[in-house]
Design a protein around this motif. Structure first.
Motif, PDB file in Angstrom:
ATOM      1  N   LEU A 114     -36.688 -80.702  -3.933  1.00 29.75           N
ATOM      2  CA  LEU A 114     -36.479 -82.009  -3.375  1.00 29.75           C
ATOM      3  C   LEU A 114     -37.019 -83.089  -4.503  1.00 29.75           C
ATOM      4  CD1 LEU A 114     -37.248 -81.493   0.430  1.00 29.75           C
ATOM      5  CD2 LEU A 114     -34.851 -81.664  -0.666  1.00 29.75           C
ATOM      6  N   ILE A 161     -31.727 -80.856  -4.678  1.00 25.37           N
ATOM      7  CA  ILE A 161     -31.300 -82.101  -3.791  1.00 25.37           C
ATOM      8  C   ILE A 161     -32.294 -83.431  -4.375  1.00 25.37           C
ATOM      9  CG2 ILE A 161     -31.320 -83.182  -1.550  1.00 25.37           C
ATOM     10  CD1 ILE A 161     -31.019 -80.408  -0.350  1.00 25.37           C
ATOM     11  N   ARG A 164     -29.597 -80.481   5.695  1.00 22.58           N
ATOM     12  CA  ARG A 164     -29.065 -80.400   3.826  1.00 22.58           C
ATOM     13  C   ARG A 164     -29.615 -79.342   2.990  1.00 22.58           C
ATOM     14  NH1 ARG A 164     -26.892 -85.687   3.699  1.00 22.58           N
ATOM     15  NH2 ARG A 164     -26.424 -85.741   1.619  1.00 22.58           N
ATOM     16  N   ALA A 219     -27.400 -82.376 -10.244  1.00 24.41           N
ATOM     17  CA  ALA A 219     -27.889 -82.314  -8.847  1.00 24.41           C
ATOM     18  C   ALA A 219     -27.011 -81.292  -7.844  1.00 24.41           C
ATOM     19  CB  ALA A 219     -28.299 -83.430  -8.200  1.00 24.41           C
ATOM     20  N   ASP A 220     -27.405 -80.630  -6.879  1.00 26.42           N
ATOM     21  CA  ASP A 220     -26.652 -79.798  -5.958  1.00 26.42           C
ATOM     22  C   ASP A 220     -26.195 -80.715  -4.617  1.00 26.42           C
ATOM     23  OD1 ASP A 220     -26.541 -77.056  -7.004  1.00 26.42           O
ATOM     24  OD2 ASP A 220     -28.659 -77.540  -7.164  1.00 26.42           O
ATOM     25  N   ASP A 221     -27.082 -81.763  -4.477  1.00 20.37           N
ATOM     26  CA  ASP A 221     -26.720 -82.630  -3.181  1.00 20.37           C
ATOM     27  C   ASP A 221     -27.586 -83.880  -3.615  1.00 20.37           C
ATOM     28  OD1 ASP A 221     -25.610 -83.816  -0.993  1.00 20.37           O
ATOM     29  OD2 ASP A 221     -26.159 -81.948   0.235  1.00 20.37           O
ATOM     30  N   TYR A 222     -27.480 -84.689  -2.747  1.00 24.47           N
ATOM     31  CA  TYR A 222     -28.293 -86.088  -2.835  1.00 24.47           C
ATOM     32  C   TYR A 222     -28.365 -86.592  -1.366  1.00 24.47           C
ATOM     33  CZ  TYR A 222     -23.924 -88.505  -2.342  1.00 24.47           C
ATOM     34  OH  TYR A 222     -22.742 -88.863  -2.139  1.00 24.47           O
ATOM     35  N   VAL A 224     -27.688 -76.247   1.510  1.00 19.67           N
ATOM     36  CA  VAL A 224     -27.663 -76.085   0.224  1.00 19.67           C
ATOM     37  C   VAL A 224     -28.027 -74.490  -0.261  1.00 19.67           C
ATOM     38  CG1 VAL A 224     -28.601 -76.374  -2.292  1.00 19.67           C
ATOM     39  CG2 VAL A 224     -27.888 -78.382  -0.874  1.00 19.67           C
TER      40      VAL A 224
END
Length: 226
Positions: free
Chosen positions: A50, A79, A114, A98-101, A118
């Protein structure tokens, strides 16, 4: 047990995130800056990071680019945690790898959800012979693709592209990632090649081709199964 690293300079947020992760069954460790994080990954890689964008000295996007540039951490799930919510910043983060935010402020339950999502997406699935996304069924052992129970005939590259999208469903894949995965880093063609293959793949999949979403300025994503 999965290990999560949280790189966040705000002490209250960092401690809350670490506490929530531990309460949810994860091993978790927090870092206030990139330097401490770098030292830690030298001896132990986490399962997910993170990463706050607005870090002192070295910002999160710079850290992310370094992670993606190193073979050791190139595929480490990340993330982004960001107070920025503009479309440009989201696209920039995803385009950087990035894989997600997650935009601040965020709820603890959303964060944990989340993180789990992921981790599910990036867990290797080589043992799966069959991938299913909505009406599309790909059988890797038979090398077949069915759409609404009707076989669809694809070229080798179209098949590999579909497999890559389905295996990473829900993840935004940049054109560079797709190019490297399907054509290899040595391939000298332009990323326009990907767009052309996506177009023909969508046509062959018919209405199910709409499951392949275009992420403007970034790349593509296979929609989640319904």
């Amino acid at each position: 047990m999965k290990t999560i690293y949280c790189v966040e300079d705000d002490k209250s947020i960092r401690e809350l995130v670490v506490y929530a992760l531990k309460a949810s069954g994860f091993e978790a460790q927090g870092f206030e800056n990139a330097a401490g994080f770098y030292r830690s990954i030298e001896w132990q890689l986490p399962d997910l990071v993170l990463l706050d964008i607005m870090l002192p000295e070295e910002d999160g996007l710079a850290v992310l680019r370094k992670l993606r540039a190193s073979p050791k951490t190139a595929h480490l799930p990340v993330i982004l945690l960001t107070a920025k919510s503009t479309e440009y910043d989201k696209v920039l983060g995803l385009d950087s790898g990035a894989d997600d935010y997650i935009c601040k402020p965020f709820g603890v339950m959303e964060l944990i959800s989340r993180v789990k999502a992921v981790l599910r997406r990036v867990t290797p699935r080589e043992d799966q012979e069959e991938l299913i996304v909505d009406t599309i069924v790909l059988n890797n052992s038979k090398h077949t693709v069915l759409v609404n129970n009707q076989e669809v005939h694809l070229t080798l590259k179209e098949y590999e592209l579909l497999y890559y999208l389905m295996k990473n469903r829900g993840l935004v894949l940049t054109r560079d990632k797709i190019l490297a995965a399907i054509w290899g880093y040595e391939f000298e063609g332009e990323t326009r090649t990907i767009d052309m293959h996506i177009k023909t793949l969508r046509q062959k999949l018919g209405e199910s081709g709409n499951l392949i979403e275009t992420i403007r300025g970034v790349g593509y994503r296979m929609g989640e199964s319904k």
